[in-house]
Design a protein around this motif. Structure first.
Motif, PDB file in Angstrom:
ATOM      1  N   VAL A 114      14.964  55.145 -24.522  1.00 48.67           N
ATOM      2  CA  VAL A 114      15.310  53.814 -25.017  1.00 48.67           C
ATOM      3  C   VAL A 114      16.337  53.218 -24.065  1.00 48.67           C
ATOM      4  O   VAL A 114      17.374  53.824 -23.799  1.00 48.67           O
ATOM      5  N   ARG A 115      16.003  52.045 -23.536  1.00 46.04           N
ATOM      6  CA  ARG A 115      16.889  51.332 -22.613  1.00 46.04           C
ATOM      7  C   ARG A 115      16.928  49.877 -23.026  1.00 46.04           C
ATOM      8  O   ARG A 115      16.219  49.456 -23.933  1.00 46.04           O
ATOM      9  N   THR A 116      17.739  49.097 -22.322  1.00 50.31           N
ATOM     10  CA  THR A 116      17.787  47.662 -22.549  1.00 50.31           C
ATOM     11  C   THR A 116      17.248  46.969 -21.311  1.00 50.31           C
ATOM     12  O   THR A 116      17.830  47.057 -20.229  1.00 50.31           O
ATOM     13  N   GLU A 117      16.114  46.313 -21.476  1.00 46.78           N
ATOM     14  CA  GLU A 117      15.467  45.590 -20.380  1.00 46.78           C
ATOM     15  C   GLU A 117      16.182  44.268 -20.155  1.00 46.78           C
ATOM     16  O   GLU A 117      16.657  43.633 -21.089  1.00 46.78           O
ATOM     17  N   VAL A 118      16.250  43.841 -18.901  1.00 47.83           N
ATOM     18  CA  VAL A 118      16.842  42.556 -18.526  1.00 47.83           C
ATOM     19  C   VAL A 118      15.731  41.671 -17.977  1.00 47.83           C
ATOM     20  O   VAL A 118      14.996  42.068 -17.074  1.00 47.83           O
TER      21      VAL A 118
END
Length: 139
Positions: free
Chosen positions: A95-99
């Protein structure tokens, strides 16, 4: 009928493919990642503004760029919070935060928090070079 070129969100995949190189299309429109340590801006120290390669929106300033040694250009903050969109990304087994570029919706990279970098925000916007163009400051 061709969509209005100023409304980047209305461009079809075919129109994006005609505007971008295959590598740019793969990263910007298909959320790909360029190989680490291969991007043209990984080690760049030129002063200026980094723009979205797809729509030319201003995204990051060089004075927010720092050496993270991760293999991609890293910034501790965008030019302004409304220039990007952050969304949850559960691909690649994590789980990551996409930009994304707020102007055209193109994938730029990911942002990571709490890694302990000595920056004002303790954020690392890890951005693909192929997603950016650098507009150097006037001399």
């Amino acid at each position: 009928m061709t969509s209005d070129p100023t409304d980047f969100t209305a461009l079809s995949d075919e129109e994006w493919a005609a505007r971008l190189t295959p590598a740019e299309f793969r990263v910007l429109r298909r959320a790909g990642t360029e190989p680490a340590f291969t991007g043209e801006y990984t080690d760049t120290k030129t002063s200026g503004v980094y723009r979205c390669r797809a729509c030319h929106a201003e995204l990051f300033r060089s004075d927010a760029k720092f050496e993270s040694h991760c293999g991609w250009p890293s910034f501790f903050t965008p030019l302004a919070g409304d220039r990007i969109i952050e969304r949850r990304d559960a691909s690649a087994g994590m789980v990551r935060t996409e930009v994304l570029c707020a102007n055209c919706g193109s994938h730029l990279g990911h942002v990571f928090a709490g890694e302990g970098y000595d920056t004002p925000t303790d954020l690392r916007y890890c951005i693909n070079s192929v997603s950016l163009t650098l507009e150097p400051d006037a001399e």
